[in-house]
Design an enzyme around this catalytic site. Structure first.
Site, PDB file in Angstrom:
ATOM      1  N   ASP A 134     -42.098 -43.874  -8.399  1.00 57.80           N
ATOM      2  CA  ASP A 134     -41.415 -43.505  -9.090  1.00 57.80           C
ATOM      3  C   ASP A 134     -40.427 -42.873  -9.258  1.00 57.80           C
ATOM      4  OD1 ASP A 134     -43.489 -41.969  -8.855  1.00 57.80           O
ATOM      5  OD2 ASP A 134     -43.499 -40.972 -10.151  1.00 57.80           O
ATOM      6  N   GLU A 198     -46.199 -40.115  -9.055  1.00 55.02           N
ATOM      7  CA  GLU A 198     -45.986 -38.440  -8.313  1.00 55.02           C
ATOM      8  C   GLU A 198     -45.449 -37.612  -9.448  1.00 55.02           C
ATOM      9  OE1 GLU A 198     -43.965 -34.994  -6.202  1.00 55.02           O
ATOM     10  OE2 GLU A 198     -43.286 -36.986  -7.489  1.00 55.02           O
TER      11      GLU A 198
HETATM   12 ZN   LIG Z   1     -40.567 -37.312  -5.043  1.00 55.40          ZN
END
Ligand SMILES: [Zn+2]
Ligand SMILES: *[C@@H]1O[C@H](CO)[C@@H](O)[C@H](O)[C@H]1NC(C)=O
Ligand SMILES: *[C@@H]1O[C@H](CO)[C@@H](O)[C@H](O)[C@H]1NC(C)=O
Ligand SMILES: *[C@@H]1O[C@H](CO)[C@@H](O)[C@H](O)[C@H]1NC(C)=O
Ligand SMILES: *[C@@H]1O[C@H](CO)[C@@H](O)[C@H](O)[C@H]1NC(C)=O
Length: 456
Positions: A134, A198
């Site tokens: 992401d 994340e």
């Molecule tokens: Zn990162």
């Protein structure tokens, strides 16, 4: 002239020659400057001596990865269409991995990916390579190249995720794909874990992967995840993140009686809060670079041909206790006032801290109370994470030594030392599986690259 005098003259000449070389190198060492010429995350691609198919394939795969807008916006909120597309992209780009009999693959929490590559020696404890697919959102305007274009120009690939962290996703999987094609089978079992959230805490992706492995009673020898952008052309040394700063966000609030601005009381809520806040000065990344280039250090770093044994010893010993790297503070929000002629009854400010591993959340809170020393200022904790423990980094640490050897094989002459990673990573979700968490990004950068993240 007697012989001993010859020797003295020779020695003096040699000494001055040495001094001259040291000085010239020191003065001509270029210091990184914090000016930015363009905007847009980008990665420098080193051109190999021979441009072969593998190289071209890597470029094209990374470009494709960047064009899929796998944006995560908030906890549990991300572009699921793009994430499904990314899954399809992985299957298409790495057919050998997905069909190989040494590899077990599963999706976790729908959009995260876990690969297990079976090793020959099942007595060896496995390790885990982590990355995330992401990216943070990007406004469409204000960039040198559109953020999801993946433009390849002038030795760079531009776009969200080129540095954080699609280069790791594609780098790890492309390497595995090539190795498996060549018939490689590893001695030690390893996992590849690709999280999908994340940037918003990894609560769905990496946390589920960590819990899954824990449920299966798997312990890991070490984890290697993304880290600082670690290589700069000015310094022939790099560091492996052996710890990670914690964070703390607090709200400071002051409540006073309402009043008209024509009859101000002796102290207003805004005044009280301002005084509390002004005790904290924001610290910039660039400042660290300036400090690091103070003259004696500059002399040493520009003359590693002479001082490298000394530097290696110093770096091994000091970075984690280095006072240069400490808990940092930034005031991010300030709210007060309802009308131009009414004294603000309530004033509030938000303050962020990045906590050095030598400190705890409680210690920082205590320090805040002590520094403000004003009972009218209400201190509330919003969110906090303790710094992660310091991972082993001596000769007997398998993970640390393996990463060090890989760095030195790839970049001959590079000095390696343990350091602290400033950004938060997914490693926190794996801390129950191992005591050895490392963060490293083999990326060439200059300090200005860090400032290219946001649009003009
Ligand atoms: Zn990162
Ligand atoms: C989500 O990703 C898809 C492509 O996978 C894209 O077409 C769409 O515009 C994205 N949505 C947002 C809100 O950016
Ligand atoms: C994991 O270990 C615990 C305690 O030793 C045991 O009760 C459990 O059955 C184990 N689970 C698996 C999946 O091996
Ligand atoms: C990461 O970057 C910060 C800021 O430049 C630096 O202080 C720190 O030592 C770096 N850590 C590593 C592991 O490279
Ligand atoms: C202090 O903050 C807490 C939490 O936001 C709030 O409940 C309380 O009323 C505040 N007290 C004062 C005196 O502002």
């Amino acid at each position: 002239m007697p012989r001993w005098r010859h020797a003295c003259v020779l020695l003096a000449a040699l000494t001055s020659l040495l001094l001259a070389i040291i000085l010239i190198r020191t003065v001509t060492l270029s210091t990184p400057k914090c000016t930015v010429h363009g905007r847009g995350e980008r990665i420098k691609i080193l051109t190999p001596p021979k441009i072969d198919e593998d190289y071209l394939e890597f470029i094209s795969t990374l470009v494709q990865a960047v064009t899929i807008p796998t944006v995560s916006n908030f906890q549990h909120v991300y572009n699921t269409t793009a994430m499904s597309e990314f899954t399809a992209f992985l299957h298409k780009s790495f057919p050998t991995i997905f069909s190989h009999n040494l590899v077990t693959y599963e999706t976790v929490a729908e959009y995260s990916h876990l690969f297990k590559v079976q090793g020959l020696d099942s007595k060896l404890t496995p390790y885990l390579l982590a990355a995330h697919l992401d990216v943070v959102p990007a406004l469409p305007e204000g960039w040198e190249f559109p953020p999801f274009s993946g433009t390849h120009q002038g030795g760079f690939i531009y776009g969200r995720g080129t540095l954080d962290d699609k280069q790791s996703v594609v780098g790890i999987l492309q390497a595995l794909e090539m190795l498996l094609e060549e018939g490689f089978s590893p001695k030690r079992t390893f996992y590849v874990a690709i999280g999908h959230d994340e940037e918003v805490g990894g609560l769905d992706g990496a946390r589920s992967i960590g819990m899954l492995l824990s449920k299966r009673n798997i312990s890991l020898d070490f984890v290697l995840d993304e880290g600082n952008l670690s290589l700069t052309s000015c310094l022939p040394y790099t560091s492996i993140g052996s710890s990670e700063k914690g964070f703390l966000t607090i709200k400071l609030g002051v409540k006073q009686k309402m009043g008209h601005s024509s009859m101000p009381p002796r102290e207003t809520s805004v005044g009280i809060l301002s005084r509390a806040v002004s005790r904290y000065k924001p610290q910039k990344l660039c400042m660290l670079h300036k400090i690091q280039f103070s003259f004696p250090l500059r002399i040493i770093l520009s003359n590693l041909w002479l001082f490298s044994p000394l530097v290696a010893r110093l770096l091994e010993r000091t970075p984690l206790t280095n006072t240069l790297v400490r808990t940092t503070t930034a005031v991010t929000e300030f709210h007060a006032g309802i009308k131009s002629n009414v004294l603000a009854p309530v004033a509030e400010a938000t303050v962020n801290f990045r906590i050095h591993p030598a400190q705890t959340v409680d210690e920082v809170l205590e320090l805040v109370r002590h520094t403000i020393a004003d009972e009218r200022v209400n201190i509330t904790m919003i969110i906090a994470m303790e710094p992660l423990p310091i991972s082993p980094h001596d000769d007997t640490a398998v993970g640390y030594m393996t990463i060090t050897e890989a760095i030195q094989e790839t970049f001959p002459g590079m000095l390696v030392a343990p350091g602290i990673c400033i950004g938060a990573t997914d490693t926190k979700h794996y801390k129950g599986l191992t005591s050895a968490l490392y963060r490293f990004n083999p990326i060439w950068n200059s300090p200005t690259d860090l400032l290219r993240y946001s649009p003009r």
